[in-house]
Write a protein that holds these residues in place. Structure first.
Motif, mmCIF file in Angstrom:
data_model
loop_
_atom_site.group_PDB
_atom_site.id
_atom_site.type_symbol
_atom_site.label_atom_id
_atom_site.label_comp_id
_atom_site.label_asym_id
_atom_site.label_seq_id
_atom_site.Cartn_x
_atom_site.Cartn_y
_atom_site.Cartn_z
ATOM 1 N N LEU A 98 0.832 -1.211 0.071
ATOM 2 C CA LEU A 98 0.150 -0.060 -0.183
ATOM 3 C C LEU A 98 0.886 1.275 -0.039
ATOM 4 O O LEU A 98 2.157 1.384 0.292
ATOM 5 N N GLU A 99 0.369 2.237 -0.177
ATOM 6 C CA GLU A 99 0.868 3.701 -0.228
ATOM 7 C C GLU A 99 1.319 3.898 1.299
ATOM 8 O O GLU A 99 2.207 4.459 1.764
ATOM 9 N N TYR A 100 0.436 3.322 2.189
ATOM 10 C CA TYR A 100 1.066 3.272 3.691
ATOM 11 C C TYR A 100 0.574 1.750 4.213
ATOM 12 O O TYR A 100 -0.075 1.557 5.080
ATOM 13 N N ALA A 126 -3.769 5.230 -6.030
ATOM 14 C CA ALA A 126 -2.806 5.784 -5.496
ATOM 15 C C ALA A 126 -1.686 4.948 -6.094
ATOM 16 O O ALA A 126 -1.355 5.389 -7.282
ATOM 17 N N THR A 127 -0.785 3.995 -5.364
ATOM 18 C CA THR A 127 0.081 3.309 -6.219
ATOM 19 C C THR A 127 -0.187 2.215 -7.005
ATOM 20 O O THR A 127 0.405 1.758 -7.942
ATOM 21 N N GLY A 128 -1.641 1.645 -6.969
ATOM 22 C CA GLY A 128 -2.030 0.873 -7.778
ATOM 23 C C GLY A 128 -2.038 -0.694 -7.169
ATOM 24 O O GLY A 128 -2.460 -1.528 -7.948
ATOM 25 N N GLY A 129 -1.330 -0.727 -6.155
ATOM 26 C CA GLY A 129 -1.367 -2.026 -5.583
ATOM 27 C C GLY A 129 -2.528 -2.703 -5.238
ATOM 28 O O GLY A 129 -2.788 -3.870 -5.503
ATOM 29 N N THR A 130 -3.312 -2.031 -4.629
ATOM 30 C CA THR A 130 -4.815 -2.534 -4.338
ATOM 31 C C THR A 130 -5.359 -3.122 -5.505
ATOM 32 O O THR A 130 -5.967 -4.215 -5.501
ATOM 33 N N ALA A 131 -5.524 -2.303 -6.616
ATOM 34 C CA ALA A 131 -6.309 -2.337 -7.620
ATOM 35 C C ALA A 131 -5.582 -3.630 -8.463
ATOM 36 O O ALA A 131 -6.372 -4.421 -8.894
HETATM 37 P P1 AMP Z 1 -3.167 1.912 -3.548
HETATM 38 O O1 AMP Z 1 -3.031 0.484 -3.403
HETATM 39 O O2 AMP Z 1 -1.912 2.559 -3.313
HETATM 40 O O3 AMP Z 1 -3.457 2.378 -5.016
HETATM 41 O O4 AMP Z 1 -4.141 2.582 -2.549
HETATM 42 C C1 AMP Z 1 -5.548 2.687 -2.795
HETATM 43 C C2 AMP Z 1 -6.304 2.382 -1.691
HETATM 44 O O5 AMP Z 1 -6.012 3.110 -0.458
HETATM 45 C C3 AMP Z 1 -7.720 2.903 -2.000
HETATM 46 O O6 AMP Z 1 -8.659 1.894 -1.464
HETATM 47 C C4 AMP Z 1 -7.975 4.368 -1.223
HETATM 48 O O7 AMP Z 1 -8.925 4.490 -0.872
HETATM 49 C C5 AMP Z 1 -6.884 4.308 -0.304
HETATM 50 N N1 AMP Z 1 -5.895 5.499 -0.384
HETATM 51 C C6 AMP Z 1 -4.449 5.571 -0.699
HETATM 52 N N2 AMP Z 1 -3.905 6.630 -0.558
HETATM 53 C C7 AMP Z 1 -5.028 7.503 -0.057
HETATM 54 C C8 AMP Z 1 -5.170 9.017 -0.024
HETATM 55 N N3 AMP Z 1 -3.809 9.807 -0.335
HETATM 56 N N4 AMP Z 1 -6.360 9.217 0.227
HETATM 57 C C9 AMP Z 1 -7.302 8.558 0.416
HETATM 58 N N5 AMP Z 1 -7.320 7.214 0.286
HETATM 59 C C10 AMP Z 1 -6.237 6.634 -0.075
#
Ligand code: AMP
Length: 174
Positions: A98-100, A126-131
Motif C-alpha cells: 500500500l501507499e501506507y 494511489a500506487t495501484g497495488g490494491t487495484a
Molecule cells: P493503492 O493500493 O496505493 O493504490 O491505494 C489505494 C487504496 O488506498 C484505496 O482503497 C484508497 O481508498 C486508499 N488510499 C491510498 N492513498 C490514499 C489517499 N491519499 N487518500 C485517500 N485514500 C487513499
C-alpha cells in the motif's frame, strides 16, 4: 459546473491522515452533496452501460459506496473484495504493498462466474497495488476485467504503471 470541477470542489484534503506525510483525499463531502454523488454514478453508468458488465467488483470499503450504486444502476451484480478474514465463505487471497503499509485482500471463489465481464472500482487510485491485486483475484476466479474505475487518481504515484496492461478510467486526477 462541469463534473471534474464539482468533484474537486467536494474533495477535502486531510494532511497527515492516517499517518504523517499522507495527504488523505476525503470523499465524504462529495457523498454529502446529492448532485455530485448522483452525477458521479450517472457518469460511470453511462460509460459502462454499452459494455454489458456482469459484475461490479468493489474494493473495501469506500469502493463499496460507489460500486453498489453503480451495480444497481447497471443492473449488474455486486461482488465485494475485502480485507483478509472478513468474507465468510471459501476465498482466494492476494497480498500487496500500500501507499501506507502492506495488506491482504480476498474474494469469494464463487464471487465471479467464469467468463463474466467485470468492472473493478475503488474511490481512489494511489500506487495501484490494491487495484492490481484485485484484478489478479478476479482473474484467478475466472472473470475478465474490462476496466478499473476510480473517482480520484493520484497520478503522481504512477498507479497506472502498476496496472500497465489494463484499462484505467478516473474522473479526476491530481
Ligand atoms: P493503492 O493500493 O496505493 O493504490 O491505494 C489505494 C487504496 O488506498 C484505496 O482503497 C484508497 O481508498 C486508499 N488510499 C491510498 N492513498 C490514499 C489517499 N491519499 N487518500 C485517500 N485514500 C487513499
Amino acid at each position: 459546473m462541469d463534473l471534474t470541477s464539482l468533484i474537486k470542489a467536494k474533495i477535502r484534503d486531510i494532511p497527515d491522515f492516517p499517518k504523517s506525510g499522507i495527504l488523505f483525499k476525503d470523499i465524504t463531502p462529495l457523498l454529502q452533496d446529492r448532485e455530485a454523488f448522483r452525477r458521479v454514478i450517472d457518469c460511470l453508468a453511462e460509460r459502462y452501460r454499452p459494455e454489458k458488465i456482469d459484475d461490479i467488483v468493489a474494493i473495501e470499503s469506500r469502493g463499496f459506496i460507489f460500486g453498489s450504486a453503480l451495480a444497481y444502476k447497471l443492473g449488474a451484480a455486486f461482488v465485494p473484495v475485502r480485507k483478509k478474514g472478513k468474507l465468510p465463505h471459501q476465498t482466494v487471497d492476494a497480498s500487496y504493498e500500500l501507499e501506507y503499509g502492506t495488506a491482504e485482500i480476498e474474494i469469494h471463489t464463487d464471487g465471479v462466474k467464469k467468463g463474466n465481464r467485470v468492472v473493478v472500482i475503488d474511490d481512489l487510485l494511489a500506487t495501484g497495488g490494491t487495484a492490481e491485486a484485485t484484478c489478479a483475484l478476479v482473474e484467478k476466479v475466472g472473470g475478465k476485467v474490462v476496466e478499473c474505475a476510480f473517482v480520484v487518481e493520484l497520478a503522481f504515484l504512477k498507479g497506472r504503471d502498476k496496472l500497465k496492461n489494463r484499462e484505467i478510467f478516473s474522473l479526476v486526477q491530481y
